[in-house]
Design a protein around this motif. Structure first.
Motif, PDB file in Angstrom:
ATOM      1  N   ASP A 187       0.955  -1.384   0.041  1.00  0.00           N
ATOM      2  CA  ASP A 187       0.095  -0.030  -0.030  1.00  0.00           C
ATOM      3  C   ASP A 187       0.700   1.210   0.049  1.00  0.00           C
ATOM      4  N   PHE A 188       2.176   1.277   0.071  1.00  0.00           N
ATOM      5  CA  PHE A 188       3.050   2.261  -0.222  1.00  0.00           C
ATOM      6  C   PHE A 188       3.004   3.312   0.808  1.00  0.00           C
ATOM      7  N   ARG A 189       2.609   2.665   2.053  1.00  0.00           N
ATOM      8  CA  ARG A 189       2.552   3.727   3.298  1.00  0.00           C
ATOM      9  C   ARG A 189       3.651   4.425   3.727  1.00  0.00           C
ATOM     10  N   HIS A 190       3.789   5.453   4.511  1.00  0.00           N
ATOM     11  CA  HIS A 190       4.570   6.457   4.558  1.00  0.00           C
ATOM     12  C   HIS A 190       4.978   5.952   6.175  1.00  0.00           C
ATOM     13  N   VAL A 191       4.210   5.292   6.879  1.00  0.00           N
ATOM     14  CA  VAL A 191       4.551   5.137   8.468  1.00  0.00           C
ATOM     15  C   VAL A 191       4.349   3.810   8.710  1.00  0.00           C
ATOM     16  N   SER A 192       4.892   3.215   9.817  1.00  0.00           N
ATOM     17  CA  SER A 192       4.816   1.637  10.189  1.00  0.00           C
ATOM     18  C   SER A 192       5.174   0.792   9.046  1.00  0.00           C
ATOM     19  N   PRO A 193       6.327   0.701   8.723  1.00  0.00           N
ATOM     20  CA  PRO A 193       6.615   0.015   7.640  1.00  0.00           C
ATOM     21  C   PRO A 193       7.008  -1.450   8.057  1.00  0.00           C
ATOM     22  N   THR A 194       6.613  -2.528   7.309  1.00  0.00           N
ATOM     23  CA  THR A 194       6.809  -4.090   7.557  1.00  0.00           C
ATOM     24  C   THR A 194       8.141  -4.492   7.313  1.00  0.00           C
TER      25      THR A 194
END
Length: 218
Positions: free
Chosen positions: A75-82
């Motif tokens: 989801d190309f998030r900016h926070v809380s990467p996996t």
């Protein structure tokens, strides 16, 4: 530690809504010994490279590549990467590079994405711009692990060769691509360094990623 900008950049800038890119195409932060990264990469099997074809199946420009994901979210998030299982195999070898990147940004931020990208001999990555809030608000860092003298990376109207172990930021909001005439494949460690977003950009991020918006208690 050497640092040079080409043709010109002033590193991170707060432009408008905290745009992370710089006024240039490339910025070199230094060079470290990539032997340990190379050794870890050489241990990877063909199955490991082909285990997850997400980028190749969803982005045609990556059809000549294979990817090993170390820190990544679809989801190309900016926070809380996996952080993914393969990260442990590379963490020690990557540490000096991540420390240098962190120092470059005064330890302000985090690694939001980190992948190994293999480009086959005779392959190319067509010119493209990265889209989406987090991709355009992160610092895109390339570290060649395995390369040859004919590999070129293009940003805007400039093409350069990067030596193994060099640490380069590229301006991924401009048209960019790569080609590898060979011999042999090319492997880059690609790191996206994220920093806190301004209120305006954060709101755009939540509009693009509504599931990431914190829920208020009713």
């Amino acid at each position: 530690m050497e640092s040079s900008c080409w043709p010109f950049c002033s590193g991170a800038q707060a432009i408008g809504d905290y745009v992370m890119q710089f006024d240039g195409n490339f910025c070199k932060y230094g060079r470290l010994d990539a032997a340990a990264l190379r050794a870890c990469t050489d241990l990877q099997s063909a199955d490991a490279w082909r285990a997850d074809p997400f980028r190749q199946e969803n982005f045609a420009i990556h059809s000549d590549t294979e990817t090993i994901y170390l820190i990544y979210d679809r989801d190309f998030r900016h926070v809380s990467p996996t952080t993914l299982p393969k990260f442990e195999e590379f963490s020690g070898a990557m540490q000096p590079f991540i420390e240098l990147i962190s120092e470059r940004f005064a330890h302000d931020g985090w690694v939001v994405r980190c992948v190994l990208a293999k480009l086959r001999a005779g392959g190319r990555i067509g010119l493209h711009e990265d889209l989406g809030c987090s991709l355009r608000q992160s610092h895109r860092i390339h570290i060649p692990v395995i390369t040859n003298a004919n590999v070129r990376l293009t940003v805007g109207d400039e093409s350069i060769h990067m030596q193994a172990g060099e640490i380069w930021e590229i301006n991924n909001t401009r048209l960019h691509g790569a080609e590898n005439p060979g011999p042999g494949y090319r492997v880059h460690l690609i790191v996206d360094w994220a920093q806190p977003l301004s209120a305006a950009v954060l709101e755009r991020y939540f509009l693009e990623n509504p599931s990431r918006r914190p829920q208020r208690d009713s």
